[in-house]
Design an enzyme around this catalytic site. Structure first.
Site, PDB file in Angstrom:
ATOM      1  N   ASP A  54       0.610  -0.937   0.085  1.00  0.00           N
ATOM      2  CA  ASP A  54       0.111  -0.257   0.374  1.00  0.00           C
ATOM      3  C   ASP A  54       1.096   1.091  -0.061  1.00  0.00           C
ATOM      4  O   ASP A  54       2.193   1.453   0.994  1.00  0.00           O
ATOM      5  CB  ASP A  54      -0.557  -0.112   1.327  1.00  0.00           C
ATOM      6  CG  ASP A  54      -1.741   0.893   1.425  1.00  0.00           C
ATOM      7  OD1 ASP A  54      -3.065   1.441   0.502  1.00  0.00           O
ATOM      8  OD2 ASP A  54      -1.591   2.396   1.876  1.00  0.00           O
ATOM      9  N   LYS A  88      -2.449   5.827  -4.440  1.00  0.00           N
ATOM     10  CA  LYS A  88      -4.143   7.129  -4.413  1.00  0.00           C
ATOM     11  C   LYS A  88      -3.592   8.097  -4.695  1.00  0.00           C
ATOM     12  O   LYS A  88      -2.376   8.089  -4.782  1.00  0.00           O
ATOM     13  CB  LYS A  88      -3.941   6.722  -2.887  1.00  0.00           C
ATOM     14  CG  LYS A  88      -3.798   5.767  -1.551  1.00  0.00           C
ATOM     15  CD  LYS A  88      -4.631   5.420  -0.299  1.00  0.00           C
ATOM     16  CE  LYS A  88      -3.829   4.929   0.450  1.00  0.00           C
ATOM     17  NZ  LYS A  88      -2.402   4.658   0.984  1.00  0.00           N
ATOM     18  N   HIS A 121      -7.706   9.449  -2.284  1.00  0.00           N
ATOM     19  CA  HIS A 121      -7.278   8.732  -0.887  1.00  0.00           C
ATOM     20  C   HIS A 121      -8.847   9.712   0.083  1.00  0.00           C
ATOM     21  O   HIS A 121      -8.442   9.145   1.174  1.00  0.00           O
ATOM     22  CB  HIS A 121      -5.672   9.630  -0.999  1.00  0.00           C
ATOM     23  CG  HIS A 121      -5.429   9.610   0.368  1.00  0.00           C
ATOM     24  ND1 HIS A 121      -3.520   9.562   0.031  1.00  0.00           N
ATOM     25  CD2 HIS A 121      -5.567   8.611   1.813  1.00  0.00           C
ATOM     26  CE1 HIS A 121      -3.229   9.242   1.308  1.00  0.00           C
ATOM     27  NE2 HIS A 121      -4.240   9.006   1.784  1.00  0.00           N
TER      28      HIS A 121
HETATM   29  P1  NDP Z   1       0.175   1.021  12.168  1.00  0.00           P
HETATM   30  O1  NDP Z   1      -1.580   0.558  13.068  1.00  0.00           O
HETATM   31  O2  NDP Z   1       0.372   0.198  11.014  1.00  0.00           O
HETATM   32  O3  NDP Z   1       0.986   0.825  13.204  1.00  0.00           O
HETATM   33  C1  NDP Z   1       2.670   1.466  12.825  1.00  0.00           C
HETATM   34  C2  NDP Z   1       3.969   1.911  13.941  1.00  0.00           C
HETATM   35  O4  NDP Z   1       3.091   0.108  14.237  1.00  0.00           O
HETATM   36  C3  NDP Z   1       5.383   1.961  13.204  1.00  0.00           C
HETATM   37  O5  NDP Z   1       5.077   2.571  14.603  1.00  0.00           O
HETATM   38  C4  NDP Z   1       5.565   0.602  13.751  1.00  0.00           C
HETATM   39  O6  NDP Z   1       7.582   0.810  13.584  1.00  0.00           O
HETATM   40  C5  NDP Z   1       5.309  -0.272  15.011  1.00  0.00           C
HETATM   41  N1  NDP Z   1       4.802  -1.502  14.439  1.00  0.00           N
HETATM   42  C6  NDP Z   1       4.767  -2.031  13.292  1.00  0.00           C
HETATM   43  N2  NDP Z   1       4.215  -4.117  13.976  1.00  0.00           N
HETATM   44  C7  NDP Z   1       4.555  -3.758  14.815  1.00  0.00           C
HETATM   45  C8  NDP Z   1       4.670  -5.180  16.140  1.00  0.00           C
HETATM   46  N3  NDP Z   1       4.005  -5.949  14.642  1.00  0.00           N
HETATM   47  N4  NDP Z   1       4.625  -4.496  16.857  1.00  0.00           N
HETATM   48  C9  NDP Z   1       4.666  -3.141  17.719  1.00  0.00           C
HETATM   49  N5  NDP Z   1       5.108  -2.041  16.506  1.00  0.00           N
HETATM   50  C10 NDP Z   1       4.714  -2.659  15.524  1.00  0.00           C
HETATM   51  O7  NDP Z   1       0.119   2.130  11.864  1.00  0.00           O
HETATM   52  P2  NDP Z   1       0.186   3.166  10.047  1.00  0.00           P
HETATM   53  O8  NDP Z   1      -1.389   5.002  10.944  1.00  0.00           O
HETATM   54  O9  NDP Z   1       1.300   3.819   9.810  1.00  0.00           O
HETATM   55  O10 NDP Z   1      -0.812   3.024   9.385  1.00  0.00           O
HETATM   56  C11 NDP Z   1      -0.538   1.839   8.434  1.00  0.00           C
HETATM   57  C12 NDP Z   1      -0.461   2.004   6.799  1.00  0.00           C
HETATM   58  O11 NDP Z   1      -1.934   2.749   6.576  1.00  0.00           O
HETATM   59  C13 NDP Z   1       0.183   3.223   6.269  1.00  0.00           C
HETATM   60  O12 NDP Z   1       2.050   2.929   6.486  1.00  0.00           O
HETATM   61  C14 NDP Z   1      -0.887   3.242   5.109  1.00  0.00           C
HETATM   62  O13 NDP Z   1       0.530   2.232   3.928  1.00  0.00           O
HETATM   63  C15 NDP Z   1      -2.164   3.042   5.564  1.00  0.00           C
HETATM   64  N6  NDP Z   1      -2.765   4.005   6.061  1.00  0.00           N
HETATM   65  C16 NDP Z   1      -4.229   4.880   4.783  1.00  0.00           C
HETATM   66  C17 NDP Z   1      -4.461   5.705   5.532  1.00  0.00           C
HETATM   67  C18 NDP Z   1      -5.202   6.695   4.611  1.00  0.00           C
HETATM   68  O14 NDP Z   1      -5.646   7.844   4.688  1.00  0.00           O
HETATM   69  N7  NDP Z   1      -5.310   5.762   4.017  1.00  0.00           N
HETATM   70  C19 NDP Z   1      -3.913   7.184   7.162  1.00  0.00           C
HETATM   71  C20 NDP Z   1      -2.788   6.027   7.418  1.00  0.00           C
HETATM   72  C21 NDP Z   1      -2.741   4.609   7.344  1.00  0.00           C
HETATM   73  P3  NDP Z   1       8.732  -0.213  12.907  1.00  0.00           P
HETATM   74  O15 NDP Z   1       8.044   0.469  11.623  1.00  0.00           O
HETATM   75  O16 NDP Z   1       9.479   0.141  13.785  1.00  0.00           O
HETATM   76  O17 NDP Z   1       8.085  -1.520  13.231  1.00  0.00           O
END
Ligand code: NDP
Length: 316
Positions: A54, A88, A121
């Protein structure tokens, strides 16, 4: 134990979408994490079985996603047709005639001939300087249909559309949205909107799937946190982490979570979800955390036309 056998959902246009996507959006602090990490994260993800990535024009990482995909193909791990790539359209490209050029620009950066899924988006249109614009998202949808007609994208959908907005696109379009991508996690369970999507056969991609489980700036964030006793109990029962329990919860609800990670071990963990199942009771326990509290609320746009997060979703 990896996601090589990750199941798919059938979209309403006949295409199949893998049910876990690697998130590559890196939050609101550009520069805090090197965009170059995305290239390696994409390659790591494909190596452990992810088939769905994504991205978005606004993430400024389509080139790195494309490079990671290119690396995986060059290594012989996958072929293009094995992958499902979502990107998006940003808010300042909502004019009908701006959609196809915006997608062509994304494809150029991704170094791809087509994407599998293209999403509007956000329903809210802006000018290039971020100020509000009054373009109706139905006009934008016509541009999306044209992009599909041209073969630049296989499936088209929306993101952050509320029930009213989704229903309106659905009722007035030739090609129905295949997907709505919005926030779903234990503190934002979104039952009404998920229910409407199921009724319309619109697949749901769940962003910010961990909610406030993982470290977030907001110290007052509602539970559950990673050490929540209910989640810890389930994690112990299945030999999983609480993060995996939350992702599996979303899968049990029929959703496609989009966990973001650039860490190799966590990338692998986040797709290692297909050798256990939660019971209905466990799903209900997690749903009870709901507070209708969002991780993502772009309040800067709250007075703009078509801002989606104004009212609670009506029940359907
Ligand atoms: P997430 O819920 O995916 O959280 C991401 C965080 O969790 C990062 O800090 C990551 O750190 C940490 N993490 C990941 N895996 C683990 C694990 N197994 N255990 C502990 N910590 C973990 O939130 P996001 O807001 O990033 O959303 C995910 C995706 O959704 C985005 O990357 C994007 O692609 C999409 N998105 C779309 C939106 C929209 O408007 N359409 C808005 C927001 C997000 P680390 O990398 O260090 O593991």
């Amino acid at each position: 134990i990896n996601g090589a056998e990750a199941p798919t959902v059938q979209l309403n246009d006949g295409h199949k979408m893998p049910v876990v996507a690697l998130g590559t959006g890196r939050g609101t602090a550009p520069g805090s994490e090197s965009v170059e990490e995305v290239r390696r994260a994409v390659l790591d993800a494909i190596s452990v079985g992810y088939r769905h990535i994504d991205t978005a024009a606004i993430y400024n990482d389509e080139a790195q996603v494309g490079a990671g995909v290119g690396d995986a193909i060059a290594k012989g791990l996958v072929k293009r047709e094995d992958l499902f790539i979502t990107t998006k359209l940003w808010n300042d490209k909502h004019a009908k005639e701006a959609v196809v050029p915006a997608l062509r620009e994304s494809l150029r950066k991704l170094n791809l001939d087509y994407v599998d899924l293209y999403l509007i988006h956000f329903p809210t249109a802006t000018k290039a300087d971020g100020s509000p614009d009054s373009i109706d998202y139905l006009d934008t949808w016509r541009g999306m249909e044209e992009a599909r007609q041209l073969g630049l994208v296989r499936s088209i959908g929306v993101s952050n559309f509320n029930s009213t907005q989704l229903q309106r696109v659905y009722d007035s379009s030739q090609v129905k949205p295949a997907v709505n991508q919005f926030e779903v996690n234990p503190t934002m369970t979104q039952e009404p909107l998920v229910k409407l999507c199921k009724k319309l056969n619109v697949a749901v991609m769940a962003y910010s799937p961990f909610g406030f489980l993982v470290s977030r700036k907001n110290a007052d964030a509602p539970p559950p946190k990673a050490d929540d006793p209910e989640l810890v109990k389930m994690a112990a029962k299945y030999g999983k982490t609480t993060s995996q329990i939350v992702l599996r919860y979303l899968i049990e609800r029929g959703l496609t979570p989009i966990p973001k990670s650039t860490n190799k071990e966590r990338i692998a963990q986040n797709i290692d979800l297909f050798d256990f199942q939660l019971t209905e009771d466990e799903v209900a326990i997690i749903s009870k955390f709901n507070k209708n509290v969002r991780v993502i609320h772009p309040v800067g746009m709250k007075d703009y036309p078509n801002y989606p997060f104004v009212t609670e979703e009506p029940s359907v």
